[in-house]
Design a protein around this motif. Structure first.
Motif: not given
Lengths: 113, 116
Positions: A34, A36, A44, A46, A89
């Protein structure tokens, strides 16, 4: 021992150009990845994900690429906009513990007008 | 608009004091996570719960940190005694896990802790 690494702490890109953020992982058991995005003073949020059965996933201006053999993923933002300036991230989880996300240390993207 | 809420948003305390951070997960979510963000380590997972049961707290210093879920609407993270090295932003996140599938995690705004 960081299992997910983002080796570039920062990236600066001109508005309208492509931003490429990179992420490497060490655990071959990871199968879900994933990205973020985090603005200052916020949690954070998504952005986009990819399963290991795919090598590409696209959502509007955002595309994530996965290279399993290299244990590498990247996030492409095209075209980049000043509002994309944030910390990004990457995170990974695996079949051995699907609840647990391992996060990288983040890359700060600055998109210049 | 369902959100994870965290209180307090900011906390300044002196070394040795107890600190309690609270989190209200999104209604219906069955997993809750506590993370710590530092400049050096990025986002570190401290502990997480599924259906209120602690599943993993291996990232948490056991001697001073404790995490609990008294009920489905409240998760707490306590530090006692606090130390200057605990200064960081603490995030709570919640998600929905069904079988072998963990959906994405939704983060709260964080608690910025400063221990003097």
């Amino acid at each position: 021992d960081q299992q997910v690494k983002q080796n570039s702490p920062s990236l600066s890109v001109q508005e309208g150009r492509i931003s490429i953020l990179n992420c490497d992982y060490t655990n071959s058991m990871f199968d879900y990845f994933l990205w973020y995005k985090k603005y200052p003073a916020e949690g954070p949020t998504f952005l986009i994900s990819i399963s290991s059965i795919k090598d590409k996933n696209e959502d509007g201006r955002f595309t994530v690429f996965l290279n399993k053999s290299a244990k590498h993923l990247s996030l492409h933002i095209v075209p980049s906009q000043p509002g994309d300036s944030a910390v990004y991230f990457c995170a990974a989880s695996g079949i051995h513990n699907f609840n647990k996300f391992y996060f990288g240390s983040g890359t700060k993207l600055n998109v210049k007008p | 608009d369902a959100r994870v809420t965290q209180t307090p948003r900011h906390k300044v305390t002196e070394m040795g004091q107890e600190v309690t951070m609270r989190c209200q997960p999104i209604l219906g979510h069955n997993t809750v996570f506590w993370y710590r963000q530092t400049m050096m380590q990025g986002l570190e997972l401290l502990a997480y719960f599924r259906n209120r049961a602690p599943l993993d707290d291996s990232g948490m210093p056991k001697d001073r940190f404790s995490a609990e879920m008294p009920d489905a609407t409240l998760a707490t993270l306590k530090i006692q005694p606090s130390e200057p090295r605990d200064s960081a932003v603490y995030f709570c996140a919640s998600g929905l896990a069904a079988g072998q599938l963990q959906e994405t995690q939704y983060f709260g705004p964080g608690t910025r802790l400063l221990v003097l």
